[in-house]
Enzyme design. Structure first.
Site, PDB file in Angstrom:
ATOM      1  N   ASP A  60       0.864  -1.170   0.000  1.00  0.00           N
ATOM      2  CA  ASP A  60       0.000   0.000   0.000  1.00  0.00           C
ATOM      3  C   ASP A  60       0.903   1.223   0.000  1.00  0.00           C
ATOM      4  O   ASP A  60       1.548   1.539   1.000  1.00  0.00           O
ATOM      5  CB  ASP A  60      -0.901  -0.008   1.244  1.00  0.00           C
ATOM      6  CG  ASP A  60      -1.860   1.175   1.302  1.00  0.00           C
ATOM      7  OD1 ASP A  60      -1.648   2.158   0.562  1.00  0.00           O
ATOM      8  OD2 ASP A  60      -2.807   1.122   2.111  1.00  0.00           O
ATOM      9  N   VAL A  61       0.954   1.921  -1.130  1.00  0.00           N
ATOM     10  CA  VAL A  61       1.910   3.023  -1.291  1.00  0.00           C
ATOM     11  C   VAL A  61       1.591   4.219  -0.413  1.00  0.00           C
ATOM     12  O   VAL A  61       2.401   5.144  -0.296  1.00  0.00           O
ATOM     13  CB  VAL A  61       2.012   3.485  -2.766  1.00  0.00           C
ATOM     14  CG1 VAL A  61       2.629   2.403  -3.627  1.00  0.00           C
ATOM     15  CG2 VAL A  61       0.655   3.927  -3.307  1.00  0.00           C
ATOM     16  N   TYR A 150      -7.181  14.695  -9.930  1.00  0.00           N
ATOM     17  CA  TYR A 150      -6.121  14.098 -10.746  1.00  0.00           C
ATOM     18  C   TYR A 150      -5.110  15.161 -11.171  1.00  0.00           C
ATOM     19  O   TYR A 150      -3.899  14.996 -10.979  1.00  0.00           O
ATOM     20  CB  TYR A 150      -6.722  13.426 -11.984  1.00  0.00           C
ATOM     21  CG  TYR A 150      -5.702  12.665 -12.794  1.00  0.00           C
ATOM     22  CD1 TYR A 150      -5.216  11.438 -12.346  1.00  0.00           C
ATOM     23  CD2 TYR A 150      -5.212  13.169 -13.990  1.00  0.00           C
ATOM     24  CE1 TYR A 150      -4.261  10.741 -13.073  1.00  0.00           C
ATOM     25  CE2 TYR A 150      -4.275  12.486 -14.729  1.00  0.00           C
ATOM     26  CZ  TYR A 150      -3.793  11.268 -14.270  1.00  0.00           C
ATOM     27  OH  TYR A 150      -2.839  10.577 -14.995  1.00  0.00           O
ATOM     28  N   LYS A 154      -1.094  15.545  -9.973  1.00  0.00           N
ATOM     29  CA  LYS A 154      -0.042  15.388 -10.975  1.00  0.00           C
ATOM     30  C   LYS A 154       0.820  16.653 -11.087  1.00  0.00           C
ATOM     31  O   LYS A 154       2.022  16.577 -11.375  1.00  0.00           O
ATOM     32  CB  LYS A 154      -0.646  14.995 -12.324  1.00  0.00           C
ATOM     33  CG  LYS A 154      -1.261  13.591 -12.320  1.00  0.00           C
ATOM     34  CD  LYS A 154      -0.261  12.532 -11.888  1.00  0.00           C
ATOM     35  CE  LYS A 154      -0.814  11.130 -11.974  1.00  0.00           C
ATOM     36  NZ  LYS A 154       0.180  10.087 -11.587  1.00  0.00           N
TER      37      LYS A 154
END
Length: 244
Positions: A60-61, A150, A154
């Site tokens: 799990d990052v 998103y 980013k």
């Protein structure tokens, strides 16, 4: 000569799609690879296919303890880390009026916080080697606007990359971001959206989406010593979208 011979890499989100393409190409180019994902069955199947130079770890990052475990297991199995590819991420396309706070925080944790945690966990190991490289996978939406959540994350990956690159250049650790446009991964070529994606792709300057291997070629370049004078930079692979 194999371009990544003698190097040890960690690749997140490596069980399928673009991440799996990176894993395959890194192994082909001589790296020893630990790749991680939450998709345990698919990850283990890929590890079994690729053999002794790879190891899969369920990860799990968004959890710092998981990151510490991954780095410890990598050093135990293959040695200190030369390369980190922060590839794990999710996409979301909702209006700012529709997205919930829970959904927003989830995409921030996965797309943004995980990159911070990954660099923080891996850099001490990288200080033990020469020629270390971190590749943070951002997006064309880290350069131009898109969906809320998103796009925000980013852009953050792009900023973190520059800040970390400046801090760790003195240690010989290079850190760059990659900004793909649309890539033919399972997420965008599933049957219910395939026709719409193909129609949209014809409006792009190159009139097609990228194949995962095309992005992997760029990631291998940044992981290798061929890019030894590149740090803190954005590498765009978007079929000409940002040129319009």
């Amino acid at each position: 000569m194999e371009r990544l011979s003698g190097k040890v890499a960690i690749i997140t989100g490596g069980a399928r799609g673009m991440g799996a393409s990176h894993v395959r190409m890194f192994v082909k180019e001589g790296a020893k690879v630990v790749f991680t994902d939450i998709l345990e069955q698919e990850g283990q199947a890929l590890a079994n296919e690729l053999g002794e130079n790879v190891k899969f770890i369920k990860h799990d990052v968004t959890k710092s303890a998981d990151w510490q475990h991954v780095v410890e297991e990598t050093e135990k199995t293959f040695g200190p880390v030369h390369i980190l590819v922060n590839n794990a991420g999710i996409t979301m396309s909702k209006s700012i009026l529709e997205i919930t706070e829970e959904e927003y925080r989830r995409i921030v944790d996965i797309n943004q916080v995980s990159v911070f945690l990954g660099m923080k966990a891996v850099i001490p190991s990288m200080k033990k080697v020469a020629g270390a490289s971190i590749i943070n996978i951002s997006s064309v939406n880290g350069l131009v606007g898109g969906a809320v959540g998103y796009t925000d994350t980013k852009f953050a990956v792009r900023g973190m990359t520059k800040a970390a690159a400046l801090e760790f250049a003195q240690h010989g650790i290079r850190i760059n971001s990659v900004h793909p446009g649309a890539v033919a991964t399972p997420m965008i070529i599933q049957e219910d959206v395939k026709d719409a994606v193909e129609a949209w792709a014809k409006t792009l300057p190159l009139q097609r989406v990228a194949q995962p291997e095309e992005v992997s070629n760029l990631v291998v370049f940044l992981a290798s010593d061929e890019s030894s004078y590149s740090t803190g930079s954005e590498f765009v692979i978007d079929g000409g979208v940002t040129a319009q």
